[in-house]
Design a protein around this motif. Structure first.
Motif, PDB file in Angstrom:
ATOM      1  N   GLU A  52     -11.699  27.028 -48.510  1.00 38.89           N
ATOM      2  CA  GLU A  52     -12.422  25.773 -48.286  1.00 38.89           C
ATOM      3  C   GLU A  52     -12.737  25.082 -49.608  1.00 38.89           C
ATOM      4  OE1 GLU A  52     -15.891  24.116 -45.317  1.00 38.89           O
ATOM      5  OE2 GLU A  52     -16.199  26.092 -46.220  1.00 38.89           O
ATOM      6  N   ASP A  54     -10.880  25.190 -52.232  1.00 35.49           N
ATOM      7  CA  ASP A  54      -9.613  24.621 -52.692  1.00 35.49           C
ATOM      8  C   ASP A  54      -9.175  23.394 -51.889  1.00 35.49           C
ATOM      9  OD1 ASP A  54      -9.511  26.630 -54.581  1.00 35.49           O
ATOM     10  OD2 ASP A  54      -8.163  27.902 -53.391  1.00 35.49           O
ATOM     11  N   SER A  55      -9.625  23.306 -50.640  1.00 34.79           N
ATOM     12  CA  SER A  55      -9.126  22.225 -49.785  1.00 34.79           C
ATOM     13  C   SER A  55     -10.088  21.060 -49.609  1.00 34.79           C
ATOM     14  CB  SER A  55      -8.760  22.780 -48.402  1.00 34.79           C
ATOM     15  OG  SER A  55      -9.924  23.248 -47.749  1.00 34.79           O
ATOM     16  N   THR A  56     -11.311  21.191 -50.102  1.00 27.88           N
ATOM     17  CA  THR A  56     -12.281  20.121 -49.896  1.00 27.88           C
ATOM     18  C   THR A  56     -12.459  19.276 -51.150  1.00 27.88           C
ATOM     19  OG1 THR A  56     -14.495  19.593 -49.074  1.00 27.88           O
ATOM     20  CG2 THR A  56     -14.316  21.462 -50.578  1.00 27.88           C
ATOM     21  N   THR A  57     -12.919  18.057 -50.933  1.00 32.81           N
ATOM     22  CA  THR A  57     -13.267  17.192 -52.066  1.00 32.81           C
ATOM     23  C   THR A  57     -14.781  17.112 -52.236  1.00 32.81           C
ATOM     24  OG1 THR A  57     -13.204  15.227 -50.637  1.00 32.81           O
ATOM     25  CG2 THR A  57     -11.179  15.800 -51.854  1.00 32.81           C
ATOM     26  N   SER A  58     -15.500  17.706 -51.319  1.00 31.98           N
ATOM     27  CA  SER A  58     -16.960  17.651 -51.356  1.00 31.98           C
ATOM     28  C   SER A  58     -17.507  18.590 -52.429  1.00 31.98           C
ATOM     29  CB  SER A  58     -17.536  18.062 -49.993  1.00 31.98           C
ATOM     30  OG  SER A  58     -18.931  18.281 -50.099  1.00 31.98           O
ATOM     31  N   PRO A  59     -18.225  18.036 -53.393  1.00 26.11           N
ATOM     32  CA  PRO A  59     -18.802  18.897 -54.427  1.00 26.11           C
ATOM     33  C   PRO A  59     -19.855  19.848 -53.846  1.00 26.11           C
ATOM     34  CG  PRO A  59     -19.486  16.609 -54.758  1.00 26.11           C
ATOM     35  CD  PRO A  59     -18.518  16.621 -53.630  1.00 26.11           C
ATOM     36  N   LYS A  62     -18.136  22.832 -52.373  1.00 30.61           N
ATOM     37  CA  LYS A  62     -17.645  23.667 -53.475  1.00 30.61           C
ATOM     38  C   LYS A  62     -18.779  24.480 -54.085  1.00 30.61           C
ATOM     39  CE  LYS A  62     -13.801  20.656 -54.777  1.00 30.61           C
ATOM     40  NZ  LYS A  62     -12.619  21.478 -54.859  1.00 30.61           N
TER      41      LYS A  62
END
Length: 92
Positions: A52, A54-59, A62
């Motif tokens: 997740e 690696d696949s998300t743009t949400s900081p 992360k």
């Protein structure tokens, strides 16, 4: 002594022998033998969190997942101690 009593007696003695052998084996398990098993099970939990990340743009996702992974990985020694304690309790 009839057939049922003989079978019951044999079953009780067999169970007693099996319990003693299991307790002997369980008490000989070391932390080094448990570590790979615990780490492989923890990997089953942390891999989806890593995926997740690696696949998300949400900081926030992360950061959250990174914290979860660090916390989960930091518990390996505690989990091993808990398992060893539980094993030694059952071997008495």
């Amino acid at each position: 002594m009839d057939k049922k009593e003989i079978l019951d007696d044999m079953a009780a003695k067999t169970a007693e022998i099996a319990k003693a052998k299991a307790a002997e084996i369980v008490s000989s398990i070391t932390a080094d033998e448990l570590r790979p098993l615990v780490e492989s099970q923890i990997k089953l939990i942390t891999d989806p969190l890593r995926d997740e990340i690696d696949s998300t743009t949400s900081p926030w996702v992360k950061i959250r997942n990174s914290i979860y992974i660090k916390l989960i990985n930091s518990t390996v020694d505690t989990i091993i101690s808990s398992i060893k304690s539980g094993l030694s309790d059952t071997s008495n």
